[in-house]
Design a protein around this motif. Structure first.
Motif, mmCIF file in Angstrom:
data_model
loop_
_atom_site.group_PDB
_atom_site.id
_atom_site.type_symbol
_atom_site.label_atom_id
_atom_site.label_comp_id
_atom_site.label_asym_id
_atom_site.label_seq_id
_atom_site.Cartn_x
_atom_site.Cartn_y
_atom_site.Cartn_z
ATOM 1 N N PRO A 17 32.860 1.749 93.620
ATOM 2 C CA PRO A 17 32.803 0.437 92.975
ATOM 3 C C PRO A 17 32.483 -0.690 93.959
ATOM 4 N N LEU A 18 32.044 -1.790 93.400
ATOM 5 C CA LEU A 18 31.866 -3.000 94.187
ATOM 6 C C LEU A 18 33.214 -3.708 94.269
ATOM 7 N N ILE A 19 33.571 -4.162 95.468
ATOM 8 C CA ILE A 19 34.843 -4.846 95.665
ATOM 9 C C ILE A 19 34.584 -6.249 96.198
ATOM 10 N N ASP A 20 35.568 -7.124 96.008
ATOM 11 C CA ASP A 20 35.409 -8.500 96.469
ATOM 12 C C ASP A 20 36.239 -8.749 97.728
ATOM 13 N N MET A 21 36.109 -9.949 98.273
ATOM 14 C CA MET A 21 36.812 -10.294 99.507
ATOM 15 C C MET A 21 38.321 -10.275 99.321
ATOM 16 N N THR A 22 38.804 -10.650 98.144
ATOM 17 C CA THR A 22 40.245 -10.616 97.888
ATOM 18 C C THR A 22 40.779 -9.197 98.037
ATOM 19 N N PHE A 23 40.054 -8.225 97.525
ATOM 20 C CA PHE A 23 40.448 -6.825 97.662
ATOM 21 C C PHE A 23 40.487 -6.434 99.142
ATOM 22 N N ILE A 24 39.461 -6.831 99.877
ATOM 23 C CA ILE A 24 39.365 -6.473 101.297
ATOM 24 C C ILE A 24 40.504 -7.100 102.101
ATOM 25 N N THR A 25 40.771 -8.380 101.874
ATOM 26 C CA THR A 25 41.828 -9.045 102.642
ATOM 27 C C THR A 25 43.210 -8.535 102.258
ATOM 28 N N THR A 26 43.408 -8.193 101.003
ATOM 29 C CA THR A 26 44.691 -7.641 100.571
ATOM 30 C C THR A 26 44.940 -6.286 101.217
ATOM 31 N N LYS A 46 27.080 -6.656 105.505
ATOM 32 C CA LYS A 46 26.691 -7.855 104.773
ATOM 33 C C LYS A 46 26.987 -7.653 103.295
ATOM 34 N N PRO A 47 27.300 -8.736 102.603
ATOM 35 C CA PRO A 47 27.631 -8.607 101.177
ATOM 36 C C PRO A 47 26.408 -8.410 100.299
ATOM 37 N N ILE A 48 26.673 -7.913 99.121
ATOM 38 C CA ILE A 48 25.690 -7.862 98.048
ATOM 39 C C ILE A 48 25.921 -9.140 97.252
ATOM 40 N N LYS A 49 24.932 -9.999 97.196
ATOM 41 C CA LYS A 49 25.077 -11.276 96.506
ATOM 42 C C LYS A 49 24.754 -11.103 95.022
ATOM 43 N N SER A 53 28.657 -14.953 93.830
ATOM 44 C CA SER A 53 29.688 -13.998 94.245
ATOM 45 C C SER A 53 29.168 -13.043 95.308
ATOM 46 N N SER A 54 30.083 -12.594 96.146
ATOM 47 C CA SER A 54 29.775 -11.585 97.168
ATOM 48 C C SER A 54 30.605 -10.344 96.881
ATOM 49 N N ARG A 55 29.964 -9.208 96.943
ATOM 50 C CA ARG A 55 30.649 -7.928 96.728
ATOM 51 C C ARG A 55 30.169 -6.935 97.779
ATOM 52 N N TRP A 56 30.989 -5.917 98.010
ATOM 53 C CA TRP A 56 30.672 -4.852 98.953
ATOM 54 C C TRP A 56 30.935 -3.528 98.269
#
Length: 75
Positions: A17-26, A46-49, A53-56
């Motif tokens: 899945p694509l995850i966001d920065m909140t997921f990564i920092t948590t 680098k993120p997927i824009k 929004s940015s997702r990885w």
């Protein structure tokens, strides 16, 4: 009539899945500022824009984290 090719790999997959920065920092306990600094240095994927929004891909972040763990342990 449009048919989907079921043999091709799809970009949207529950297995990666694509995850966001909140997921990564948590998950890491690190700040978003730290990750954006790493990105500017080319040391984090680098993120997927998607619009604003940015997702990885979760797998990219997991691979990066595994490599950091290995590097810190001298493996």
């Amino acid at each position: 009539m449009t048919r989907l090719n079921t043999t091709s790999t799809t970009l949207l997959c529950a297995e990666d899945p694509l995850i966001d920065m909140t997921f990564i920092t948590t998950c890491t306990g690190m700040t978003d500022k730290w990750f954006y600094q790493l990105m500017s240095q080319g040391r984090f994927p680098k993120p997927i824009k998607l619009g604003r929004s940015s997702r990885w891909y979760k797998s990219d972040v997991e691979s990066w984290l595994r490599q950091r763990i290995a590097d810190s342990r001298g493996v």
